[in-house]
Scaffold this motif. Structure first.
Motif, PDB file in Angstrom:
ATOM      1  N   ALA A 166       0.825  -1.204   0.000  1.00  0.00           N
ATOM      2  CA  ALA A 166       0.000   0.000   0.000  1.00  0.00           C
ATOM      3  C   ALA A 166       0.864   1.261   0.000  1.00  0.00           C
ATOM      4  O   ALA A 166       2.065   1.205   0.276  1.00  0.00           O
ATOM      5  N   GLY A 167       0.237   2.392  -0.277  1.00  0.00           N
ATOM      6  CA  GLY A 167       0.970   3.642  -0.406  1.00  0.00           C
ATOM      7  C   GLY A 167       1.112   4.448   0.869  1.00  0.00           C
ATOM      8  O   GLY A 167       1.767   5.492   0.868  1.00  0.00           O
ATOM      9  N   ALA A 168       0.516   4.010   1.972  1.00  0.00           N
ATOM     10  CA  ALA A 168       0.635   4.751   3.226  1.00  0.00           C
ATOM     11  C   ALA A 168       2.097   4.773   3.685  1.00  0.00           C
ATOM     12  O   ALA A 168       2.809   3.772   3.545  1.00  0.00           O
ATOM     13  N   PRO A 169       2.552   5.893   4.241  1.00  0.00           N
ATOM     14  CA  PRO A 169       3.966   6.031   4.629  1.00  0.00           C
ATOM     15  C   PRO A 169       4.276   5.345   5.954  1.00  0.00           C
ATOM     16  O   PRO A 169       4.416   5.982   6.993  1.00  0.00           O
ATOM     17  N   VAL A 170       4.406   4.020   5.930  1.00  0.00           N
ATOM     18  CA  VAL A 170       4.666   3.273   7.156  1.00  0.00           C
ATOM     19  C   VAL A 170       6.136   3.376   7.542  1.00  0.00           C
ATOM     20  O   VAL A 170       6.996   3.631   6.696  1.00  0.00           O
ATOM     21  N   PHE A 171       6.427   3.142   8.826  1.00  0.00           N
ATOM     22  CA  PHE A 171       7.776   3.272   9.350  1.00  0.00           C
ATOM     23  C   PHE A 171       8.367   1.945   9.810  1.00  0.00           C
ATOM     24  O   PHE A 171       9.526   1.893  10.196  1.00  0.00           O
ATOM     25  N   SER A 172       7.552   0.879   9.816  1.00  0.00           N
ATOM     26  CA  SER A 172       8.038  -0.425  10.254  1.00  0.00           C
ATOM     27  C   SER A 172       7.233  -1.496   9.521  1.00  0.00           C
ATOM     28  O   SER A 172       6.151  -1.221   8.986  1.00  0.00           O
TER      29      SER A 172
END
Length: 293
Positions: A166-172
């Motif tokens: 997905a395009g959400a800016p995840v950090f982990s």
């Protein structure tokens, strides 16, 4: 396969707005990076509903909030200048980092009435990113990876799973998906993460020879598996790799208690900027009736 069952607990947010709180739970504080999980509704909001049902401006640190709706509409405004409505099948992904404030208001309901049903989750940021710059990302439904096969419709909200990203800016490393099962359908549950859970938002499912219903979160082992549904269901799949223990107070999440204390002091003293387009009121710190300045 099922390690624990968590039942939602009803919580009032004031003004007649009630949610089913699932995480944190006394015996299970987090699932992967997910540190908070609220089920909003389903509930009807009458035309002209009082503004007391709105979620007034309030602060966050150290996390990303993830708002996903099945039905209804929320108007989001924040201190980085965002103003956008989230609608069914869309995602509001707000990264608080070192500090952000936002409000969520039911403006469509006031104008015409509305039916609200959705999920808000919080994802704890890794220690190295807890003090990142605040940011906001809106993902419309057509920008989310989707699939439709054998009676299962899915949307990947964030992270990686089902062979998609997905395009959400995840950090982990994480996975967060919404599944809709038609009556009689079977849905696969992705593996590849050390911590996983699924939440039944509507209908019933079968797993491990038992039937589970709306309001139940099933914490799972790491092995991939599948669920079925005789009558149909809506299910959220979530999980990922742990980011370490977190302190949580009110709307603040951090790996350090002193950072929580500082955020509370900053909010009490009026040192956190309110949303640009919604700065005339705020939610005081709990048991703190007024904020100086």
């Amino acid at each position: 396969m099922i390690e624990m069952v968590i039942e939602q607990r009803r919580r009032s947010l004031g003004g007649g707005l009630e949610v089913g709180r699932v995480l944190p739970f006394a015996k299970r504080r987090m699932v992967g990076p997910f540190v908070f999980f609220d089920h909003m509704g389903p509930m009807d909001l009458a035309r002209g509903v009082d503004r007391s049902v709105d979620v007034r401006p309030h602060p966050h640190i150290g996390l990303s909030t993830v708002t996903y709706l099945f039905d209804g509409e929320l108007m989001h405004r924040d201190s980085v200048g965002s103003e956008i409505a989230v609608r069914p099948g869309e995602v509001n992904w707000m990264t608080a980092g070192r500090g952000i404030t936002h409000s969520e208001r039911f403006e469509k309901a006031r104008a015409a009435g509305d039916h609200l049903h959705g999920i808000q989750a919080w994802v704890a940021l890794p220690e190295a990113d807890e003090e990142c710059d605040p940011a906001f990302t809106h993902l419309a439904g057509d920008s989310l990876p989707t699939w439709d096969h054998a009676g299962v419709r899915g949307q990947l909200i964030a992270g990686s799973g089902y062979g998609l990203t997905a395009g959400a800016p995840v950090f982990s490393p994480m996975v967060y998906a919404a599944l809709t099962l038609a009556p009689g359908a079977t849905a696969e549950l992705p593996g590849g993460y050390s911590e996983r859970a699924l939440y039944v938002a509507q209908g019933t499912i079968t797993l491990d020879g038992r039937t589970w219903g709306a309001g139940q979160m099933l914490v799972l082992g790491a092995t991939a598996g599948a669920i079925g549904s005789e009558a149909g269901a809506r299910v959220m799949v979530l999980g990922g790799e742990p980011v370490g223990p977190r302190f949580l107070y009110w709307n603040f999440v951090s790996s350090r208690q002193e950072r929580i204390d500082q955020a509370a002091a900053d909010w009490r003293a009026g040192r956190m900027k309110l949303p640009d387009l919604d700065d005339q009121e705020f939610i005081p710190l709990p048991e703190d009736p007024a904020r100086p300045g």
